[in-house]
Design an enzyme around this catalytic site. Structure first.
Site, PDB file in Angstrom:
ATOM      1  N   GLU A  13       0.811  -1.227   0.000  1.00  0.00           N
ATOM      2  CA  GLU A  13       0.000   0.000   0.000  1.00  0.00           C
ATOM      3  C   GLU A  13       0.838   1.268   0.000  1.00  0.00           C
ATOM      4  O   GLU A  13       0.410   2.305  -0.496  1.00  0.00           O
ATOM      5  CB  GLU A  13      -0.974   0.000   1.179  1.00  0.00           C
ATOM      6  CG  GLU A  13      -2.113  -1.017   1.044  1.00  0.00           C
ATOM      7  CD  GLU A  13      -1.749  -2.404   1.539  1.00  0.00           C
ATOM      8  OE1 GLU A  13      -0.562  -2.645   1.869  1.00  0.00           O
ATOM      9  OE2 GLU A  13      -2.662  -3.260   1.603  1.00  0.00           O
TER      10      GLU A  13
ATOM     11  N   PHE B  82     -12.046  -7.165  13.680  1.00  0.00           N
ATOM     12  CA  PHE B  82     -11.001  -7.684  12.815  1.00  0.00           C
ATOM     13  C   PHE B  82     -10.557  -6.591  11.823  1.00  0.00           C
ATOM     14  O   PHE B  82     -11.386  -5.985  11.157  1.00  0.00           O
ATOM     15  CB  PHE B  82     -11.508  -8.903  12.051  1.00  0.00           C
ATOM     16  CG  PHE B  82     -10.508  -9.441  11.064  1.00  0.00           C
ATOM     17  CD1 PHE B  82      -9.278  -9.918  11.499  1.00  0.00           C
ATOM     18  CD2 PHE B  82     -10.784  -9.443   9.703  1.00  0.00           C
ATOM     19  CE1 PHE B  82      -8.352 -10.401  10.585  1.00  0.00           C
ATOM     20  CE2 PHE B  82      -9.860  -9.924   8.789  1.00  0.00           C
ATOM     21  CZ  PHE B  82      -8.643 -10.408   9.233  1.00  0.00           C
ATOM     22  N   GLN B  83      -9.286  -6.341  11.747  1.00  0.00           N
ATOM     23  CA  GLN B  83      -8.695  -5.336  10.856  1.00  0.00           C
ATOM     24  C   GLN B  83      -9.286  -3.942  11.054  1.00  0.00           C
ATOM     25  O   GLN B  83      -9.463  -3.191  10.104  1.00  0.00           O
ATOM     26  CB  GLN B  83      -8.793  -5.775   9.389  1.00  0.00           C
ATOM     27  CG  GLN B  83      -7.981  -7.037   9.158  1.00  0.00           C
ATOM     28  CD  GLN B  83      -7.698  -7.325   7.699  1.00  0.00           C
ATOM     29  OE1 GLN B  83      -8.521  -7.055   6.837  1.00  0.00           O
ATOM     30  NE2 GLN B  83      -6.532  -7.888   7.425  1.00  0.00           N
TER      31      GLN B  83
ATOM     32  N   LYS C 299     -17.622  -0.699   5.625  1.00  0.00           N
ATOM     33  CA  LYS C 299     -18.041  -1.678   4.627  1.00  0.00           C
ATOM     34  C   LYS C 299     -19.542  -1.638   4.376  1.00  0.00           C
ATOM     35  O   LYS C 299     -19.989  -1.746   3.229  1.00  0.00           O
ATOM     36  CB  LYS C 299     -17.615  -3.083   5.082  1.00  0.00           C
ATOM     37  CG  LYS C 299     -17.879  -4.150   4.031  1.00  0.00           C
ATOM     38  CD  LYS C 299     -17.230  -5.479   4.396  1.00  0.00           C
ATOM     39  CE  LYS C 299     -17.411  -6.483   3.269  1.00  0.00           C
ATOM     40  NZ  LYS C 299     -16.750  -7.764   3.574  1.00  0.00           N
TER      41      LYS C 299
ATOM     42  N   MET D 268      24.282   8.799   2.350  1.00  0.00           N
ATOM     43  CA  MET D 268      24.016  10.069   3.006  1.00  0.00           C
ATOM     44  C   MET D 268      24.301   9.969   4.502  1.00  0.00           C
ATOM     45  O   MET D 268      24.856  10.877   5.119  1.00  0.00           O
ATOM     46  CB  MET D 268      22.563  10.472   2.754  1.00  0.00           C
ATOM     47  CG  MET D 268      22.176  11.823   3.299  1.00  0.00           C
ATOM     48  SD  MET D 268      23.174  13.141   2.635  1.00  0.00           S
ATOM     49  CE  MET D 268      22.202  13.686   1.258  1.00  0.00           C
TER      50      MET D 268
HETATM   51  C1  LIG Z   1      18.378  14.495   1.874  1.00  0.00           C
HETATM   52  C2  LIG Z   1      17.677  15.795   1.660  1.00  0.00           C
HETATM   53  C3  LIG Z   1      18.399  16.964   1.455  1.00  0.00           C
HETATM   54  C4  LIG Z   1      17.752  18.163   1.186  1.00  0.00           C
HETATM   55  N1  LIG Z   1      18.504  19.264   0.897  1.00  0.00           N
HETATM   56  C5  LIG Z   1      17.886  20.385   0.438  1.00  0.00           C
HETATM   57  C6  LIG Z   1      18.631  21.496  -0.054  1.00  0.00           C
HETATM   58  O1  LIG Z   1      19.851  21.492  -0.068  1.00  0.00           O
HETATM   59  N2  LIG Z   1      17.959  22.558  -0.529  1.00  0.00           N
HETATM   60  C7  LIG Z   1      16.582  22.598  -0.550  1.00  0.00           C
HETATM   61  O2  LIG Z   1      16.018  23.575  -1.040  1.00  0.00           O
HETATM   62  N3  LIG Z   1      15.860  21.583  -0.058  1.00  0.00           N
HETATM   63  C8  LIG Z   1      16.470  20.471   0.418  1.00  0.00           C
HETATM   64  N4  LIG Z   1      15.716  19.417   0.857  1.00  0.00           N
HETATM   65  C9  LIG Z   1      14.239  19.533   0.816  1.00  0.00           C
HETATM   66  C10 LIG Z   1      13.682  20.243   2.036  1.00  0.00           C
HETATM   67  O3  LIG Z   1      13.588  19.326   3.099  1.00  0.00           O
HETATM   68  C11 LIG Z   1      12.266  20.822   1.728  1.00  0.00           C
HETATM   69  O4  LIG Z   1      11.430  19.794   1.285  1.00  0.00           O
HETATM   70  C12 LIG Z   1      12.295  21.875   0.662  1.00  0.00           C
HETATM   71  O5  LIG Z   1      13.330  22.791   0.874  1.00  0.00           O
HETATM   72  C13 LIG Z   1      10.963  22.634   0.633  1.00  0.00           C
HETATM   73  O6  LIG Z   1      10.808  23.261  -0.583  1.00  0.00           O
HETATM   74  P1  LIG Z   1       9.901  24.540  -0.763  1.00  0.00           P
HETATM   75  O7  LIG Z   1      10.331  25.611   0.165  1.00  0.00           O
HETATM   76  O8  LIG Z   1       9.900  24.841  -2.201  1.00  0.00           O
HETATM   77  O9  LIG Z   1       8.465  24.129  -0.242  1.00  0.00           O
HETATM   78  P2  LIG Z   1       7.409  23.030  -0.663  1.00  0.00           P
HETATM   79  O10 LIG Z   1       7.453  21.939   0.327  1.00  0.00           O
HETATM   80  O11 LIG Z   1       7.477  22.700  -2.087  1.00  0.00           O
HETATM   81  O12 LIG Z   1       6.097  23.852  -0.325  1.00  0.00           O
HETATM   82  C14 LIG Z   1       5.502  24.699  -1.216  1.00  0.00           C
HETATM   83  C15 LIG Z   1       5.156  26.040  -0.597  1.00  0.00           C
HETATM   84  O13 LIG Z   1       4.419  26.769  -1.570  1.00  0.00           O
HETATM   85  C16 LIG Z   1       3.110  27.033  -1.114  1.00  0.00           C
HETATM   86  N5  LIG Z   1       2.191  26.837  -2.219  1.00  0.00           N
HETATM   87  C17 LIG Z   1       1.672  25.686  -2.690  1.00  0.00           C
HETATM   88  N6  LIG Z   1       0.859  25.923  -3.731  1.00  0.00           N
HETATM   89  C18 LIG Z   1       0.851  27.251  -3.925  1.00  0.00           C
HETATM   90  C19 LIG Z   1       0.200  28.107  -4.856  1.00  0.00           C
HETATM   91  N7  LIG Z   1      -0.615  27.645  -5.809  1.00  0.00           N
HETATM   92  N8  LIG Z   1       0.410  29.427  -4.750  1.00  0.00           N
HETATM   93  C20 LIG Z   1       1.222  29.935  -3.770  1.00  0.00           C
HETATM   94  N9  LIG Z   1       1.878  29.168  -2.889  1.00  0.00           N
HETATM   95  C21 LIG Z   1       1.698  27.835  -2.961  1.00  0.00           C
HETATM   96  C22 LIG Z   1       2.864  26.108   0.036  1.00  0.00           C
HETATM   97  O14 LIG Z   1       1.934  26.682   0.932  1.00  0.00           O
HETATM   98  C23 LIG Z   1       4.264  25.934   0.634  1.00  0.00           C
HETATM   99  O15 LIG Z   1       4.549  26.973   1.535  1.00  0.00           O
HETATM  100  C24 LIG Z   1      16.341  18.211   1.166  1.00  0.00           C
HETATM  101  C25 LIG Z   1      15.625  17.058   1.411  1.00  0.00           C
HETATM  102  C26 LIG Z   1      16.261  15.854   1.637  1.00  0.00           C
HETATM  103  C27 LIG Z   1      15.441  14.626   1.849  1.00  0.00           C
HETATM  104  C1  LIG Z   2      12.389   5.419   5.281  1.00  0.00           C
HETATM  105  C2  LIG Z   2      13.658   6.101   5.640  1.00  0.00           C
HETATM  106  N1  LIG Z   2      14.475   5.557   6.571  1.00  0.00           N
HETATM  107  C3  LIG Z   2      15.648   6.162   6.887  1.00  0.00           C
HETATM  108  C4  LIG Z   2      16.012   7.338   6.279  1.00  0.00           C
HETATM  109  C5  LIG Z   2      17.341   8.025   6.644  1.00  0.00           C
HETATM  110  N2  LIG Z   2      18.224   8.072   5.475  1.00  0.00           N
HETATM  111  C6  LIG Z   2      18.336   9.175   4.707  1.00  0.00           C
HETATM  112  S1  LIG Z   2      19.347   8.954   3.401  1.00  0.00           S
HETATM  113  C7  LIG Z   2      19.699   7.377   3.862  1.00  0.00           C
HETATM  114  C8  LIG Z   2      20.627   6.526   3.041  1.00  0.00           C
HETATM  115  C9  LIG Z   2      20.135   6.212   1.682  1.00  0.00           C
HETATM  116  O1  LIG Z   2      20.943   5.228   1.120  1.00  0.00           O
HETATM  117  P1  LIG Z   2      20.920   4.905  -0.412  1.00  0.00           P
HETATM  118  O2  LIG Z   2      19.518   4.719  -0.867  1.00  0.00           O
HETATM  119  O3  LIG Z   2      21.858   3.806  -0.703  1.00  0.00           O
HETATM  120  O4  LIG Z   2      21.389   6.268  -1.063  1.00  0.00           O
HETATM  121  P2  LIG Z   2      22.846   6.970  -1.060  1.00  0.00           P
HETATM  122  O5  LIG Z   2      22.811   8.008  -0.004  1.00  0.00           O
HETATM  123  O6  LIG Z   2      23.846   5.915  -0.800  1.00  0.00           O
HETATM  124  O7  LIG Z   2      22.939   7.561  -2.417  1.00  0.00           O
HETATM  125  C10 LIG Z   2      19.017   7.048   5.037  1.00  0.00           C
HETATM  126  C11 LIG Z   2      19.117   5.752   5.723  1.00  0.00           C
HETATM  127  C12 LIG Z   2      15.112   7.877   5.343  1.00  0.00           C
HETATM  128  N3  LIG Z   2      15.359   9.038   4.741  1.00  0.00           N
HETATM  129  N4  LIG Z   2      13.965   7.227   5.022  1.00  0.00           N
END
Ligand SMILES: Cc1cc2nc3c(=O)[nH]c(=O)nc-3n(C[C@H](O)[C@H](O)[C@H](O)COP(=O)(O)OP(=O)(O)OC[C@H]3O[C@@H](n4cnc5c(N)ncnc54)[C@H](O)[C@@H]3O)c2cc1C
Ligand SMILES: Cc1ncc(C[n+]2csc(CCOP(=O)(O)OP(=O)(O)O)c2C)c(N)n1
Ligand SMILES: [Mg+2]
Lengths: 566, 164
Positions: free
Chosen positions: A51, A113-114, A163, A479
């Site tokens: 799911e 159940f469930q 259901k 990472m």
């Molecule tokens: C491993 C990892 C590393 C990351 N590193 C970075 C990084 O280096 N840099 C980075 O930027 N992010 C990074 N992120 C992502 C970060 O966590 C956020 O998800 C991201 O920065 C949010 O993007 P955003 O500000 O564009 O907002 P979003 O989450 O895209 O939100 C959208 C915003 O726009 C608004 N909005 C939506 N629709 C409309 C509309 N029609 N009109 C006006 N407003 C609207 C919403 O209300 C909200 O405030 C990383 C994520 C991960 C998993």
């Molecule tokens: C469901 C979930 N569990 C744990 C994490 C924490 N986490 C972030 S990046 C990462 C490693 C990802 O490994 P891989 O897919 O091999 O990517 P790589 O960083 O090696 O490119 C982990 C464990 C997560 N983001 N999501």
């Protein structure tokens, strides 16, 4: 005419123009599935293998099309398995309607159940949810669900259907329109605020446009490009905003934030005006909030008032839809005779060029050394002419995909930013491929992430989804390992992926094509070969440099301009 | 600062838990919370008393407005307003002297004795929070058996009002 709840359910989907749904059957939803069976020519149901996959696939579909994605799961474990996807959609503002089966009304609260209280479980991670308690309310509830999910700040809405509601009967009437006294998102920005914003833009000497996912969600990439071009300001995108402005445009200074470019983060730090559009000042972007944009006035356009002044106090808040507000800004700009300060802008661009000179995304790919992940992404960009849909998992590979695949169109970069859900990539790619059967859809993934929803390879076979899986295999939870290398003196606790499966054989076992690529000289050929296999899913397992790191990096607690470059 | 926030919301199952859940999920403080339907049976009115800086309270109001079941929100603290809370307090009056003294205190505070038994008086008292606190304090030398407080509810003075 009187219809059963199950018939009403399908009628409502048709009324909403839903053509594809993702789901998994079970006891509580048997009548719904029976009706879908009878009307399978109307609604295409994709049977996933878990799911979580159904919800991510619906997210992929929604992110690529800007239409609400739809998932259907059974009660209990079906519903709880969907929770990760729902939370993911909540954090990334993805329009989604998730239907869950529930035990019959008479059994609710009996630990039947469930039975789980999925409305209670998901309350903090949905935009809204409903438990249908009367078949007479079913149609209106579904109408509301689609309306709420897709308007304002989009998000997931869950509808829990007991259901016995699916067999109860009532007159079917689908409301054409819906108004809710408690929900009226503001679309049009306040004119006076738009004028104040323009005043600031025309005075600014060091302006930056900082734009995010809201631009993509609003379908405003075109308007944004126009505005940026008329102003001549530098523009940076968040991870979620990539594609909202063409990356190859000379005004684009790259992504900002933790793994953003040197020039984008420095421009933000030194700016005297930051124009935030559909971006939410996430902590991955701001770094240490105390040190964030110390010299700048801030304009913030967002449809969600709660996004404004949540993390950072802003000077000119504008609540409204990005597209509508940008159109008003353009109109206001065109009605004025003043233009941005050309001399000041030229000096600002000069400064930015200097930062660009650091060439922060440069890397060396020695032909005889191990393959670098960056190189694979860049080659993939080349062979696809920058035109593929890229779905990503979470980790280093995600950052490299964001940095090196230069997006030129919106809705093509599909990843999990807010929740950062490993396992998102493959099912999301299924959703995208379902929406666009003729397009090239890739899943860029890691050896860790791919194993979190690997079962969906079976779904891909069943529905002939020719996804190109690009596994950037470094044998690590890269990472995590990178953080351990930098901040935990290389104590690699549990970040080493021992006992990886043979992904080539695994892909083959699922009926797909598998490739293992170990040499730099084979990279381009493999990518082209995979592309040529138009109707097959190809799993490319690139054996990449093991201890490669993502740069630049803003370490936790640092200011945006305090980056580690190499 | 202490804020009294009034909320009009759909009188629907689950609406209250959305509000309560919001406060706990986002780490906002709840001092008291009261809720009941209004003259319009489809609407409930909820009063929540919270504490926080201006920024936090601004976020609380925005987040409340964002809840789909919430129709309108008003931060009463920005208006001239009245606040009342109701209390039942059951006091042991085994000793003869206690009977008289408790009755006198109830009179002074304009409380009503609404139930008596051989051993107890139950007093009803309405007022703002500090008055109720003072009454409890005044009874501290007696045997307080039970205190039931409703939590504050509030309304703005004059023309200002929260309605749809
Ligand atoms: C491993 C990892 C590393 C990351 N590193 C970075 C990084 O280096 N840099 C980075 O930027 N992010 C990074 N992120 C992502 C970060 O966590 C956020 O998800 C991201 O920065 C949010 O993007 P955003 O500000 O564009 O907002 P979003 O989450 O895209 O939100 C959208 C915003 O726009 C608004 N909005 C939506 N629709 C409309 C509309 N029609 N009109 C006006 N407003 C609207 C919403 O209300 C909200 O405030 C990383 C994520 C991960 C998993
Ligand atoms: C469901 C979930 N569990 C744990 C994490 C924490 N986490 C972030 S990046 C990462 C490693 C990802 O490994 P891989 O897919 O091999 O990517 P790589 O960083 O090696 O490119 C982990 C464990 C997560 N983001 N999501
Ligand atoms: Mg890895």
């Amino acid at each position: 005419m009187e219809l059963t709840g199950a018939e009403i359910f399908v009628e409502c989907l048709k009324e909403e123009g839903v053509d594809t749904i993702f789901g998994y059957p079970g006891g509580a939803v048997l009548f719904l599935y029976d009706e879908l069976y009878k009307q399978h020519d109307k609604i295409n149901h994709i049977l996933v293998r878990h799911e979580q996959g159904a919800v991510h696939a619906a997210e992929g579909y929604a992110k690529a099309t800007n239409k609400p994605g739809v998932a259907l799961v059974t009660s209990g474990p079906g519903a709880t398995n969907a929770v990760t996807g729902i939370a993911d959609a909540y954090l990334d503002s993805v329009p989604l309607v998730v239907f869950t089966g529930q035990v019959p009304r008479a059994l609710i609260g009996n630990d039947a159940f469930q039975e789980v209280d999925i409305v209670g479980i998901t309350r903090p991670c949905v935009k809204h949810n409903f438990l249908v308690t009367d078949v007479n309310d079913l149609a209106t509830t579904i109408k509301k669900a689609f309306y709420i999910a897709s308007t304002g700040r989009p998000g997931p809405v869950l509808v829990d259907i007991p259901k016995d509601i699916t067999t109860a009967r009532c007159e079917f009437h689908y409301p054409k329109e819906i108004t809710m006294r408690s929900y009226n998102p503001t679309v049009k920005g306040n004119k006076r605020q738009v004028r104040r914003a323009l005043d600031l833009m025309l005075e600014a000497k060091k302006p930056v446009l900082y734009t995010g996912g809201g631009v993509v969600l609003s379908g405003a990439a075109h308007q944004l490009t126009e505005l940026a071009h008329e102003l001549g300001f530098p523009i940076t995108n968040t991870l979620m905003g990539l594609g909202g402005f063409p990356s190859m445009d000379k005004q684009f200074i790259g992504m900002l934030g933790m793994h953003g470019t040197y020039e984008a983060n420095n421009a933000m730090h030194h700016a005297d005006l930051v124009i935030a559009i559909g971006a939410r000042f996430d902590d991955r972007v701001t770094g240490n909030i105390e040190k964030f944009c110390p010299y700048a006035k801030i304009i913030h356009v967002d449809i969600d008032p709660a996004s404004i002044s949540k993390n950072v106090k802003v000077d000119v808040p504008i609540v409204g839809d990005v597209k509508s507000v940008i159109i008003d800004m353009l109109e206001e700009l065109r009605s004025r005779s003043e233009r941005p300060d050309a001399a000041a802008l030229a000096a600002w661009w000069q400064q930015i060029k200097e930062w660009q000179g650091a060439d922060c995304l440069k890397y060396n790919q020695d032909v005889n050394a191990a393959i670098k992940a960056q190189f694979v992404v860049e080659k993939w960009w080349e062979v696809t002419n920058g035109d593929a849909y890229i779905c990503s998992d979470v980790g280093q590979h995600q950052m490299w995909a964001a940095q090196y695949y230069k997006f030129s169109k919106p809705n093509r970069w599909i990843n999990s930013g807010g929740l950062g859900t490993m396992g998102f990539g493959l099912p999301a790619a299924m959703g995208v491929q379902m929406a666009f059967p003729e397009e090239t859809v890739a899943c860029i993934t890691g050896d860790g992430s791919i194993q979190m929803c690997i079962q969906e390879l079976a779904t891909c076979l069943q529905y002939h989804l020719p996804i190109k899986v690009i596994s950037l295999n470094n044998g690590y939870l890269g990472m995590v390992r990178q953080w351990q290398e930098f901040f935990y003196q290389k104590r690699y606790a549990m970040s080493y992926m021992e006992a990886l499966p043979d992904f080539v054989k695994l892909a083959e076992a699922y009926g797909h094509v598998g490739m293992r690529i170990e040499k730099v000289s084979d990279v381009e050929g493999a990518l082209k070969e995979a592309l040529a296999l138009k109707d097959r899913l190809v799993f490319m397992d690139f054996i990449t440099e093991r201890e490669n790191n993502v740069f630049p990096m803003v370490p936790a607690g640092a200011g945006q301009n305090e980056m580690i470059l190499v | 600062m202490r804020h009294v926030i009034s909320i009009l919301m759909e009188n629907e199952a689950g609406a209250l838990s959305r509000v309560a859940g919001l406060f706990s999920a986002r780490g906002y403080n709840i001092e008291s919370l009261t809720v009941a339907p209004t003259d319009d049976a489809t609407l409930s009115r909820l009063t929540v008393v919270t504490r926080g800086s201006d920024e936090i309270v601004e976020q609380i109001v925005k987040q409340l407005n964002k809840l789909i079941d919430v129709v309108k929100v008003m931060d009463l603290s920005q208006y001239s307003h009245m606040e009342r809370e109701m209390m039942f307090i059951k006091v042991g009056v085994e000793k003869n002297t206690a009977c008289e003294a408790v009755k006198r205190l109830a009179d002074i505070f304009r409380g009503n004795i609404i139930d008596v038994s051989d051993k107890t008086y139950t007093i009803e008292l309405t007022g703002d929070r500090s008055k109720l606190d003072a009454f409890v304090n005044a009874l501290k030398d007696y045997r307080i058996i039970e205190v039931v407080r409703s939590g504050s509810m509030g309304i703005a003075r004059g023309e200002a009002s929260l309605h749809i």
